[in-house]
Design a protein around this motif. Sequence first.
Motif, mmCIF file in Angstrom:
data_model
loop_
_atom_site.group_PDB
_atom_site.id
_atom_site.type_symbol
_atom_site.label_atom_id
_atom_site.label_comp_id
_atom_site.label_asym_id
_atom_site.label_seq_id
_atom_site.Cartn_x
_atom_site.Cartn_y
_atom_site.Cartn_z
ATOM 1 N N LEU A 280 0.798 -1.226 0.000
ATOM 2 C CA LEU A 280 0.000 0.000 0.000
ATOM 3 C C LEU A 280 0.828 1.271 0.000
ATOM 4 O O LEU A 280 0.266 2.365 -0.087
ATOM 5 N N GLY A 281 2.133 1.147 0.112
ATOM 6 C CA GLY A 281 2.979 2.321 0.286
ATOM 7 C C GLY A 281 2.923 3.304 -0.868
ATOM 8 O O GLY A 281 3.106 2.919 -2.027
ATOM 9 N N ARG A 282 2.663 4.561 -0.558
ATOM 10 C CA ARG A 282 2.646 5.622 -1.560
ATOM 11 C C ARG A 282 3.505 6.811 -1.113
ATOM 12 O O ARG A 282 4.318 7.312 -1.869
ATOM 13 N N ARG A 283 3.282 7.248 0.126
ATOM 14 C CA ARG A 283 3.982 8.431 0.618
ATOM 15 C C ARG A 283 5.225 8.024 1.403
ATOM 16 O O ARG A 283 5.138 7.238 2.354
ATOM 17 N N LYS A 284 6.355 8.573 1.020
ATOM 18 C CA LYS A 284 7.609 8.257 1.696
ATOM 19 C C LYS A 284 7.620 8.877 3.096
ATOM 20 O O LYS A 284 7.232 10.031 3.280
ATOM 21 N N LEU A 285 8.059 8.095 4.060
ATOM 22 C CA LEU A 285 8.122 8.581 5.442
ATOM 23 C C LEU A 285 9.317 9.497 5.639
ATOM 24 O O LEU A 285 9.193 10.578 6.216
ATOM 25 N N ALA A 286 10.476 9.067 5.171
ATOM 26 C CA ALA A 286 11.706 9.864 5.253
ATOM 27 C C ALA A 286 12.532 9.517 4.025
ATOM 28 O O ALA A 286 13.459 8.706 4.104
ATOM 29 N N PRO A 287 12.200 10.093 2.875
ATOM 30 C CA PRO A 287 12.781 9.646 1.593
ATOM 31 C C PRO A 287 14.300 9.723 1.512
ATOM 32 O O PRO A 287 14.916 8.888 0.861
ATOM 33 N N VAL A 288 14.901 10.693 2.175
ATOM 34 C CA VAL A 288 16.354 10.811 2.113
ATOM 35 C C VAL A 288 17.019 9.784 3.023
ATOM 36 O O VAL A 288 18.025 9.173 2.669
ATOM 37 N N VAL A 289 16.436 9.569 4.177
ATOM 38 C CA VAL A 289 17.025 8.673 5.174
ATOM 39 C C VAL A 289 16.769 7.214 4.846
ATOM 40 O O VAL A 289 17.670 6.375 4.868
ATOM 41 N N SER A 290 15.505 6.876 4.549
ATOM 42 C CA SER A 290 15.130 5.487 4.300
ATOM 43 C C SER A 290 14.061 5.447 3.210
ATOM 44 O O SER A 290 12.858 5.469 3.508
ATOM 45 N N PRO A 291 14.478 5.397 1.939
ATOM 46 C CA PRO A 291 13.533 5.476 0.826
ATOM 47 C C PRO A 291 12.478 4.371 0.807
ATOM 48 O O PRO A 291 11.417 4.538 0.219
ATOM 49 N N SER A 292 12.746 3.225 1.440
ATOM 50 C CA SER A 292 11.810 2.108 1.402
ATOM 51 C C SER A 292 10.685 2.234 2.429
ATOM 52 O O SER A 292 9.682 1.530 2.340
ATOM 53 N N LYS A 293 10.833 3.106 3.410
ATOM 54 C CA LYS A 293 9.820 3.243 4.461
ATOM 55 C C LYS A 293 8.745 4.235 4.026
ATOM 56 O O LYS A 293 9.060 5.316 3.524
ATOM 57 N N THR A 294 7.483 3.862 4.239
ATOM 58 C CA THR A 294 6.368 4.703 3.843
ATOM 59 C C THR A 294 5.453 4.980 5.029
ATOM 60 O O THR A 294 5.466 4.247 6.031
ATOM 61 N N VAL A 295 4.648 6.031 4.889
ATOM 62 C CA VAL A 295 3.672 6.359 5.935
ATOM 63 C C VAL A 295 2.665 5.227 6.074
ATOM 64 O O VAL A 295 2.311 4.823 7.186
ATOM 65 N N GLU A 296 2.219 4.690 4.919
ATOM 66 C CA GLU A 296 1.247 3.595 4.961
ATOM 67 C C GLU A 296 1.837 2.352 5.620
ATOM 68 O O GLU A 296 1.139 1.633 6.354
ATOM 69 N N GLY A 297 3.117 2.104 5.366
ATOM 70 C CA GLY A 297 3.765 0.965 5.993
ATOM 71 C C GLY A 297 3.840 1.115 7.497
ATOM 72 O O GLY A 297 3.561 0.173 8.248
ATOM 73 N N LEU A 298 4.208 2.334 7.948
ATOM 74 C CA LEU A 298 4.309 2.576 9.385
ATOM 75 C C LEU A 298 2.953 2.466 10.062
ATOM 76 O O LEU A 298 2.812 1.792 11.091
ATOM 77 N N VAL A 299 1.939 3.098 9.478
ATOM 78 C CA VAL A 299 0.607 3.095 10.099
ATOM 79 C C VAL A 299 -0.010 1.700 10.045
ATOM 80 O O VAL A 299 -0.488 1.166 11.055
ATOM 81 N N GLY A 300 0.006 1.086 8.847
ATOM 82 C CA GLY A 300 -0.605 -0.234 8.711
ATOM 83 C C GLY A 300 0.152 -1.310 9.463
ATOM 84 O O GLY A 300 -0.432 -2.095 10.224
ATOM 85 N N GLY A 301 1.471 -1.354 9.283
ATOM 86 C CA GLY A 301 2.278 -2.368 9.952
ATOM 87 C C GLY A 301 2.327 -2.155 11.447
ATOM 88 O O GLY A 301 2.254 -3.114 12.229
ATOM 89 N N GLY A 302 2.425 -0.876 11.854
ATOM 90 C CA GLY A 302 2.439 -0.587 13.282
ATOM 91 C C GLY A 302 1.122 -0.956 13.939
ATOM 92 O O GLY A 302 1.109 -1.517 15.043
ATOM 93 N N SER A 303 0.015 -0.675 13.264
ATOM 94 C CA SER A 303 -1.309 -1.023 13.810
ATOM 95 C C SER A 303 -1.460 -2.534 13.931
ATOM 96 O O SER A 303 -2.010 -3.038 14.925
ATOM 97 N N ALA A 304 -0.969 -3.265 12.929
ATOM 98 C CA ALA A 304 -1.043 -4.729 12.983
ATOM 99 C C ALA A 304 -0.219 -5.267 14.149
ATOM 100 O O ALA A 304 -0.648 -6.177 14.873
ATOM 101 N N ALA A 305 0.980 -4.694 14.353
ATOM 102 C CA ALA A 305 1.829 -5.135 15.457
ATOM 103 C C ALA A 305 1.189 -4.820 16.805
ATOM 104 O O ALA A 305 1.250 -5.626 17.742
ATOM 105 N N VAL A 306 0.550 -3.658 16.911
ATOM 106 C CA VAL A 306 -0.146 -3.306 18.152
ATOM 107 C C VAL A 306 -1.304 -4.269 18.396
ATOM 108 O O VAL A 306 -1.536 -4.707 19.535
ATOM 109 N N GLY A 307 -2.025 -4.613 17.319
ATOM 110 C CA GLY A 307 -3.121 -5.565 17.466
ATOM 111 C C GLY A 307 -2.639 -6.920 17.964
ATOM 112 O O GLY A 307 -3.243 -7.523 18.860
ATOM 113 N N ILE A 308 -1.535 -7.396 17.396
ATOM 114 C CA ILE A 308 -0.983 -8.689 17.830
ATOM 115 C C ILE A 308 -0.430 -8.579 19.254
ATOM 116 O O ILE A 308 -0.615 -9.474 20.079
ATOM 117 N N GLY A 309 0.236 -7.458 19.549
ATOM 118 C CA GLY A 309 0.743 -7.251 20.896
ATOM 119 C C GLY A 309 -0.374 -7.216 21.928
ATOM 120 O O GLY A 309 -0.217 -7.715 23.050
#
Length: 310
Positions: free
Chosen positions: A203-232
């Motif tokens: 789902l990644g579209r918007r870069k979270l920190a494009p200069v620092v880590s081009p592969s990380k996205t806002v959608e990845g952080l929100v979606g993946g983080g929410s999934a991890a919180v749910g499992i936790g």
Amino acid sequence: MSAQARMLWVFGGIVALLVVASVVGWLLHRRGGDGGGPTVRNLNARIRAWWGMVAVLAACFAIGPVATLVVFGVISFFALREFITLTPTRAGDHLPLVVAFYLLIPLQYWLIHAQWYGLFAIFIPVYAFLALPVLAVFGGDTTDFLERSTKVQWGVMVAIYCISHAPALMILRPGVEGQLLLLYLMLVVQISDVMQYVFGKLLGRRKLAPVVSPSKTVEGLVGGGSAAVGIGTALWWMTPFAPLQAAAMSTVIVIAGACGGLALSAVKRSLGAKDWGHMIEGHGGMMDRMDSVVFAAPVFFHFTRYWFPG
């Protein structure tokens, strides 16, 4: 349910997930031809590495706390070696580096073994941080002294002090309860990393920190983080937390872990490196695998100690 039974259930679930992942990886390998391409090869390498890490952690828990402390001490050693390898040093830094590798690591982990919290918490950020620049003075080299001292201190901070807070969770609860806290931290951190990668790819579209880590996205952080919180949250039964408390604590782990990954990625970028090393197949170096733990472990440790004293 007893602590031993909960531990068996957790490891049983982890093994089941790894079996499923291994089967999926094998099928993708067979269908893709040429090993399924670089993405599938990397996936299978990561799965093999996870099998190894789970086996080591299970063996440590079976042997006892000392084995766990020794393994994390080794992790700190290799993480510090990777950090120092990438950050240029001079001959004048040799004495503080010898002290960091061969004195600070064993002392920090011995303090955990002795359950000496008062000194464990301040030994490195106070005494070691004051001593390391003084030791460098005797090297007789003032070239870039502040920058060199800061590099050594920062390496000691992330590779020894921060990582040591993960096994230090065992001093907050006796026996298996402490091991379950450590396992909970590692599970939420690893699940968050994996799910952020998956959500980012899908789902990644918007870069979270494009200069620092081009592969990380806002959608990845929100979606993946929410999934991890749910499992936790769903794993609250392996902790001293109630479900809502587990949700809050896993959120803390996810946020701190994401910050750690970004901060250490920035360090790598500044040094012109993609990975910290090549020690773990599919994962890069030891620090690449521990970058989220570096920030998450001390924050989780102190939140747990303050809000849920044993």
